[in-house]
Design a protein around this motif. Structure first.
Motif, PDB file in Angstrom:
ATOM      1  N   HIS A 122       0.832  -1.203   0.000  1.00 22.32           N
ATOM      2  CA  HIS A 122       0.000   0.000   0.000  1.00 22.32           C
ATOM      3  C   HIS A 122       0.870   1.258   0.000  1.00 22.32           C
ATOM      4  CE1 HIS A 122      -3.566   2.407   0.638  1.00 22.32           C
ATOM      5  NE2 HIS A 122      -3.038   2.951   1.717  1.00 22.32           N
ATOM      6  N   LYS A 127       0.224  -3.374  -6.285  1.00 22.61           N
ATOM      7  CA  LYS A 127      -0.943  -4.245  -6.191  1.00 22.61           C
ATOM      8  C   LYS A 127      -0.572  -5.715  -6.202  1.00 22.61           C
ATOM      9  CE  LYS A 127      -4.016  -0.881  -8.401  1.00 22.61           C
ATOM     10  NZ  LYS A 127      -4.946  -0.625  -9.538  1.00 22.61           N
ATOM     11  N   ARG A 174      -7.407  -6.163  -1.411  1.00 22.46           N
ATOM     12  CA  ARG A 174      -6.768  -5.087  -2.159  1.00 22.46           C
ATOM     13  C   ARG A 174      -5.418  -5.426  -2.777  1.00 22.46           C
ATOM     14  NH1 ARG A 174      -4.753  -0.646   2.377  1.00 22.46           N
ATOM     15  NH2 ARG A 174      -3.886  -2.088   3.902  1.00 22.46           N
TER      16      ARG A 174
END
Length: 464
Positions: A122, A127, A174
């Protein structure tokens, strides 16, 4: 790596692993988890080579998690940092400095490691996280899970865990954790490192037979590892096929299944027609999601419940509890909701967020604290009377296991009824799934979105 031809074949196989797990679209950065062991050091070199060849604009960031479980771990992390500097690779050391548990150390360390890696991803707008899990890890995982379960059935849905690790896992909804080396044996990676004149650290805990994985490593050495790896691939294929059937079954019912205020579901009779064989697995997914449980229930237990439901008469009501849920069959339908047991009460200070009962992510945007708890029977009755809500409009038992918001110990709002009563407090509830949101195996990517769609059907935007 005795010849250039052998190295070329190896790189072709390794690159194929990266291609298979690397998501489509341009990526600005990739995190590589590097412990200093042979698997992760080989991964680092291969990732650098692969990105240089195929994704020149993608930054490579090596991250070493120091679990602080061994005196030499800090020195090893520093050694990885020096190696990365020599290669011109950005490197970070993250420490697990929390109190260590007395039991379940391996699981706790893995959770901490994944959490720190997600934070690093993050922070660097990445990703993707790459890890160096190998074919040997697959074999060891298969042996561990087969010994734990002692599976004595040929029912594929009971053998889900034998699929071992997927090439992709979604962390915290995420970041993709990708395992490009799952088809490569550890010794092949060590041969590659030796050919590159690259050293690695051997973790002494890998030889400590008090831990489960080293024992499985010893067992694997006496086993036909390729045969076990083939069994892993077959179990993975069966798991994905069963999940595809579950997804199709639930999709066919999207217009027939309805949502209860409070987070339960109403399934019409005959919902499982067309694929009764996979219905227990579908029901297992629903029970885990509705009950806020971190794991699916044993499918054999759900299959037994399914048989009871099928044989129960339509007259009267048939109720059973399983996996934190109440399952009720009546003449009209099958209802599932969270049972009213072991439900938490928590104070949520201004600006704080929490996951409540594994089912709801709650954020307090107010300037004052609120209490989150299930309503008592008098509180719910008073709330319904005060807002002129008829009992026929709600499912009382389901609401009794849903979160209510109290201010100064007085019931202020029941977000599950926001479609009937406008909510004014700046406290936001979103569905959460203890069984999916933290770690979601790639084996389950197809079915989980359908389960989530059922439990987030339009009812009111604030509650969803």
């Amino acid at each position: 790596m005795n010849t250039n031809h052998g190295k070329a074949d190896f790189l072709k196989q390794a690159y194929a692993g990266f291609d298979a797990c690397y998501p489509a679209g341009k990526q600005s950065a990739v995190i590589v988890a590097v412990s200093g062991g042979s698997d992760s050091m080989a991964l680092l070199l291969l990732a650098k080579s692969y990105l240089t060849k195929h994704h020149t604009d993608c930054r490579l960031i090596a991250v070493t998690v120091d679990h602080q479980l061994r005196p030499e771990s800090a020195q090893e992390a520093a050694g990885v940092a020096i190696f990365c500097k020599q290669l011109g690779i950005s490197h970070q050391i993250l420490c697990w400095d929390a109190a260590k548990p007395d039991t379940g150390m391996a699981s706790a360390a893995r959770d901490a490691r994944y959490g720190l890696l997600v934070e690093a991803a993050h922070a660097n707008s990445a990703k993707i996280i790459l890890t160096g899990h190998t074919a040997d890890d697959q074999v060891e995982t298969y042996l561990m899970r087969s010994q734990r379960s002692m599976v004595d059935t040929d029912e594929p849905s009971e053998m889900r865990g034998l699929a071992a690790m997927a090439s992709q896992t979604l962390l915290q909804n995420r970041v993709l954790l990708c395992r490009p080396l799952l088809k490569i044996w550890r010794q092949t990676l060590r041969d590659y490192l030796q050919a590159c004149d690259t050293a690695w650290y051997d973790d002494p805990s890998n030889d400590n037979l008090t831990y489960e994985r080293p024992r499985m490593r010893m067992l694997a050495a006496q086993t036909d590892k390729q045969a076990v790896l083939d069994a892993v691939h077959q179990a993975g294929y069966l798991r994905q096929q069963n999940n595809r059937r579950v997804a199709k079954l639930l999709k066919r019912n999207l217009g027939r299944i309805s949502l209860l205020s409070g987070g339960g579901l109403v399934l019409p009779h005959g919902w499982d027609e067309g694929d009764t064989g996979v219905a227990p697995l579908a029901l297992a997914y629903l029970l885990a999601a509705i009950g806020g449980h971190p794991l699916l229930p044993p499918v054999r237990e759900v299959a037994a419940l399914s048989r009871q439901l099928q044989s129960a008469p339509l007259t009267g009501r048939f109720r059973r509890t399983l996996h934190h849920c109440v399952v009720e069959k009546s003449a009209k339908s099958l209802k599932i909701w969270r049972e009213r047991r072991n439900l938490p009460t928590a104070m949520l200070q201004a600006g704080e967020s929490m996951v409540w009962d594994g089912r709801f992510h709650i954020s307090n945007h107010a300037e004052f604290p609120v209490k989150i708890m299930v309503p008592t029977a008098p509180q719910l009755s008073g709330y319904l009377r005060g807002h002129q809500i008829k009992v026929q409009q709600i499912h009382r038992d389901c609401l009794m296991s849903a979160p209510a918001i109290l201010r100064d110990d007085a019931l202020a709002e029941i977000p599950a009824l926001a479609d009937l009563v406008p909510q004014s407090l700046p406290v936001v509830l979103l569905r959460s799934y203890a069984c999916f949101d933290k770690v979601l195996s790639g084996h389950d990517f197809e079915v989980v979105p359908v389960v989530k769609e059922l439990l987030t059907m339009p009812l009111n935007h604030k509650y969803r």
